[in-house]
Enzyme design. Structure first.
Site: not given
Length: 150
Positions: A45-47
């Site tokens: 998700g962060c990527t």
């Protein structure tokens, strides 16, 4: 949790990025600043979120925005994340959580039935005078730039 809202003065934060360079709110006077908090570097998700912001970086620059990512990851992990995905913006390594707590994004979370404390994925858009213009709590990781650049 997040108590800051539109119209509030942004916290006068200070933190260090992946290269040990200091960043503080006053460095960004005259620019719109997007401060996006994410739970952990290099996770799916962060990527997706950071890559969407990277892919739209020219649009942000054209509209006088600066971007600053923040997580509690150590500088070395932030540096690897930034280098691997070629992010054109700094990532604060907020290991002592001073910036995270100043913005009120640290708190109880639930994941797969377990409760724990962690960073809530939240983005703050701060205007040229240091006033919060928007707080985005329901971040769409793959379409985050569109949520900011309406």
């Amino acid at each position: 949790m997040t108590t800051l809202k539109k119209g509030d003065k942004a916290p006068a934060f200070s933190g260090v990025d992946q290269d040990g360079k200091a960043h503080k709110l006053s460095d960004y006077v005259g620019k719109k600043l997007v401060v996006f908090f994410y739970p952990k570097a290099s996770t799916p998700g962060c990527t997706a979120e950071a890559c969407d912001l990277r892919d739209n970086f020219e649009r942000f620059e054209a509209n006088n925005y600066a971007l600053l990512g923040v997580s509690a990851d150590p500088a070395a992990r932030q540096a690897k994340f930034k280098e691997k995905y070629n992010f054109p913006f700094p990532l604060l390594a907020d290991e002592d959580k001073s910036v995270i707590e100043a913005f009120g994004v640290w708190g109880p979370k639930k994941f797969m039935g377990k409760e724990y404390d962690g960073i809530h994925r939240t983005t703050f858009v701060i205007d040229e005078k240091g006033i919060i213009d928007e707080v985005i709590e329901k971040v769409k990781t793959k379409e985050h730039a569109a949520q900011i650049l309406k």
